[in-house]
Design an enzyme around this catalytic site. Structure first.
Site, PDB file in Angstrom:
ATOM      1  N   ASP A   1      -7.821   4.446  -0.459  1.00  0.00           N
ATOM      2  CA  ASP A   1      -7.452   4.822  -1.828  1.00  0.00           C
ATOM      3  C   ASP A   1      -8.406   4.212  -2.854  1.00  0.00           C
ATOM      4  O   ASP A   1      -8.580   4.747  -3.946  1.00  0.00           O
ATOM      5  CB  ASP A   1      -6.028   4.363  -2.156  1.00  0.00           C
ATOM      6  CG  ASP A   1      -4.989   5.405  -1.769  1.00  0.00           C
ATOM      7  OD1 ASP A   1      -5.339   6.591  -1.713  1.00  0.00           O
ATOM      8  OD2 ASP A   1      -3.835   5.026  -1.517  1.00  0.00           O
TER       9      ASP A   1
ATOM     10  N   LYS B   1       1.740  10.042  -6.356  1.00  0.00           N
ATOM     11  CA  LYS B   1       0.276  10.049  -6.223  1.00  0.00           C
ATOM     12  C   LYS B   1      -0.371  10.632  -7.469  1.00  0.00           C
ATOM     13  O   LYS B   1       0.263  11.310  -8.272  1.00  0.00           O
ATOM     14  CB  LYS B   1      -0.143  10.857  -4.989  1.00  0.00           C
ATOM     15  CG  LYS B   1       0.291  10.232  -3.682  1.00  0.00           C
ATOM     16  CD  LYS B   1      -0.299   8.846  -3.468  1.00  0.00           C
ATOM     17  CE  LYS B   1      -1.792   8.869  -3.202  1.00  0.00           C
ATOM     18  NZ  LYS B   1      -2.332   7.497  -2.989  1.00  0.00           N
TER      19      LYS B   1
ATOM     20  N   HIS C   1      -5.592   4.959  -8.768  1.00  0.00           N
ATOM     21  CA  HIS C   1      -6.795   4.553  -8.029  1.00  0.00           C
ATOM     22  C   HIS C   1      -8.048   5.209  -8.626  1.00  0.00           C
ATOM     23  O   HIS C   1      -8.842   5.846  -7.935  1.00  0.00           O
ATOM     24  CB  HIS C   1      -6.657   4.910  -6.543  1.00  0.00           C
ATOM     25  CG  HIS C   1      -5.468   4.281  -5.877  1.00  0.00           C
ATOM     26  ND1 HIS C   1      -5.386   2.927  -5.618  1.00  0.00           N
ATOM     27  CD2 HIS C   1      -4.298   4.815  -5.441  1.00  0.00           C
ATOM     28  CE1 HIS C   1      -4.213   2.653  -5.037  1.00  0.00           C
ATOM     29  NE2 HIS C   1      -3.540   3.786  -4.921  1.00  0.00           N
TER      30      HIS C   1
ATOM     31  N   TYR D   1       0.553   6.147  -9.070  1.00  0.00           N
ATOM     32  CA  TYR D   1      -0.654   5.564  -8.474  1.00  0.00           C
ATOM     33  C   TYR D   1      -1.845   6.426  -8.891  1.00  0.00           C
ATOM     34  O   TYR D   1      -1.834   7.643  -8.699  1.00  0.00           O
ATOM     35  CB  TYR D   1      -0.564   5.571  -6.940  1.00  0.00           C
ATOM     36  CG  TYR D   1       0.400   4.574  -6.345  1.00  0.00           C
ATOM     37  CD1 TYR D   1       0.220   3.207  -6.517  1.00  0.00           C
ATOM     38  CD2 TYR D   1       1.489   4.995  -5.590  1.00  0.00           C
ATOM     39  CE1 TYR D   1       1.100   2.290  -5.961  1.00  0.00           C
ATOM     40  CE2 TYR D   1       2.377   4.092  -5.036  1.00  0.00           C
ATOM     41  CZ  TYR D   1       2.178   2.733  -5.221  1.00  0.00           C
ATOM     42  OH  TYR D   1       3.060   1.834  -4.668  1.00  0.00           O
TER      43      TYR D   1
ATOM     44  N   GLU E   1      -0.712   0.576  -9.457  1.00  0.00           N
ATOM     45  CA  GLU E   1      -1.459  -0.403  -8.665  1.00  0.00           C
ATOM     46  C   GLU E   1      -2.041  -1.556  -9.467  1.00  0.00           C
ATOM     47  O   GLU E   1      -2.530  -2.535  -8.883  1.00  0.00           O
ATOM     48  CB  GLU E   1      -2.559   0.281  -7.846  1.00  0.00           C
ATOM     49  CG  GLU E   1      -3.745   0.801  -8.633  1.00  0.00           C
ATOM     50  CD  GLU E   1      -3.543   2.211  -9.160  1.00  0.00           C
ATOM     51  OE1 GLU E   1      -4.523   2.783  -9.653  1.00  0.00           O
ATOM     52  OE2 GLU E   1      -2.407   2.741  -9.077  1.00  0.00           O
TER      53      GLU E   1
ATOM     54  N   ARG F   1       6.912  12.007  -0.371  1.00  0.00           N
ATOM     55  CA  ARG F   1       7.721  11.116  -1.203  1.00  0.00           C
ATOM     56  C   ARG F   1       8.087  11.800  -2.523  1.00  0.00           C
ATOM     57  O   ARG F   1       7.492  12.795  -2.911  1.00  0.00           O
ATOM     58  CB  ARG F   1       6.941   9.830  -1.492  1.00  0.00           C
ATOM     59  CG  ARG F   1       6.753   8.927  -0.291  1.00  0.00           C
ATOM     60  CD  ARG F   1       5.797   7.784  -0.582  1.00  0.00           C
ATOM     61  NE  ARG F   1       4.412   8.236  -0.690  1.00  0.00           N
ATOM     62  CZ  ARG F   1       3.362   7.430  -0.921  1.00  0.00           C
ATOM     63  NH1 ARG F   1       3.573   6.129  -1.090  1.00  0.00           N
ATOM     64  NH2 ARG F   1       2.141   7.919  -0.990  1.00  0.00           N
TER      65      ARG F   1
END
Length: 363
Positions: free
Chosen positions: A270, A75, A96, A94, A118, A15
């Site tokens: 994740d 990410k 996490h 993101y 998130e 992505r």
């Protein structure tokens, strides 16, 4: 604002965090956009597409981090990127954090501003930047689970939807949120016998109203899960506690209740995973076996379908990226309390309670 788009370097992460259309929007608003060479190629976007939109191409990831005031990613930064993140730099991606202490400590050390997709919430209290990828991951969990039930992949050799005269596979979905709902709908569409579990009775009532007839609802408890495992072929773990580690709903002793060749797909990996025996895998080596049970724990499931997931993600993230660029993160967070909840680490301090709690720290 100077906005940087680095190429994703996590294993098989295809992505990109900004489309040429998004770059054009930012440029038209007076911002400068730098995109790393070939950052969008695996999502179907060439460097020329970005240049036509008014963005500038930089040759290396170091150039992008070294130039930009705001980094937009898909990410979390991986270890080779830790040293590139600068003090005061806004990183929007993101993260996490709750299941990765090394990453958390690295971002604290960098004294950057970490805005996590998130944990951003909207006015309804939903998670608008997590929802589109949860939809993709939920649907793909069944697609991948069906594949690994095949005998050549190590599974028990069962067709998810069965055929006339032969019963379909049994699918157990743990969690009735966005991931679980999409997984259940996909499995039901393929003709499987589906059970979806949740601890919220109001949510189970909702699911009961719109799910197809081959989907049953079940209150989530250790006893009920154990009762289901003996006849279940595929389990999808779809439990989410925003920003915090996922609970372990299936322990290692419970694997012995399942038949050999059954498949566990842990979409919650994740956030640490909701099976005790889960650990992150990659698209290159997506599965491993524990006690005869196949585990699929890929930490970036939507990365396998970037032409779909990049568009789904950036449709959701672009308005927030524009607001951050237009106003700066401090003013943007003052005017949008939901965006403010995306702040996880600010200038060397953890500010999101669930992240601190995950490591036993005080805020």
């Amino acid at each position: 604002m100077i906005v940087g788009i680095p190429k994703e370097i996590k294993n098989n992460e295809n992505r990109v965090s900004l489309t040429p259309s998004g770059a054009r929007e930012l440029v038209q608003r007076g911002h400068t956009v730098y995109v790393q060479h070939t950052a969008g190629i695996n999502s179907g976007f060439t460097d020329e597409d970005y240049e036509k939109a008014g963005a500038h191409i930089l040759p290396s990831i170091e150039d992008v981090y070294g130039t930009a005031e705001m980094i937009i990613k898909v990410k979390e930064p991986i270890e080779s990127e830790y040293g590139l993140v600068r003090e005061g730099q806004l990183v929007f991606t993101y993260f996490h954090f709750a299941c990765d202490q090394q990453l958390t400590e690295a971002m604290i050390k960098s004294k950057s501003v970490c805005m996590a997709y998130e944990t951003v919430v909207d006015r309804q209290g939903a998670l608008p930047l997590l929802i589109p990828m949860s939809e993709v991951a939920g649907r793909m969990s069944v697609q991948e689970g069906a594949r690994f039930l095949e005998k050549p992949q190590g599974g028990k050799g069962i067709l998810l939807g069965g055929v006339p005269g032969v019963k379909p596979a049994k699918v157990l979905v743990l969690g009735g949120g966005v991931v679980g709902t999409n997984a259940a709908l996909m499995a039901a569409g393929l003709g499987a016998d589906v059970t979806i579990c949740d601890i919220s009775l109001p949510r189970l009532r909702q699911l009961n109203e719109f799910m197809p007839k081959n989907v049953k609802t079940l209150f989530s408890s250790a006893h009920n899960i154990e009762q289901e495992l003996a006849t279940t072929d595929l389990v999808v773990g779809a439990v989410l506690i925003p920003g915090a580690k996922a609970p372990h709903l299936i322990t290692r002793p419970m694997l012995k209740l399942m038949k050999k060749g059954s498949v566990l797909v842990d979409v919650a990996i994740d956030q640490g995973g909701c099976f005790e025996t889960s650990h992150p895998t990659t698209h290159t080596e997506p599965t491993y076996e524990v006690d005869g049970i196949i585990h699929y724990c890929v930490a970036n499931i939507p990365g396998a379908v970037p032409c779909t997931s990049t568009l789904a993600l950036t449709n959701a993230t672009l308005p927030y990226a524009v607001k951050l660029a237009d106003m700066g993160w401090e003013k943007a967070c003052e005017t949008d309390s939901g965006l403010k909840k995306g702040l996880n680490i600010v200038n060397g301090k953890v500010v999101f309670p669930a992240v601190a709690e995950a490591f036993g720290w005080k805020i």
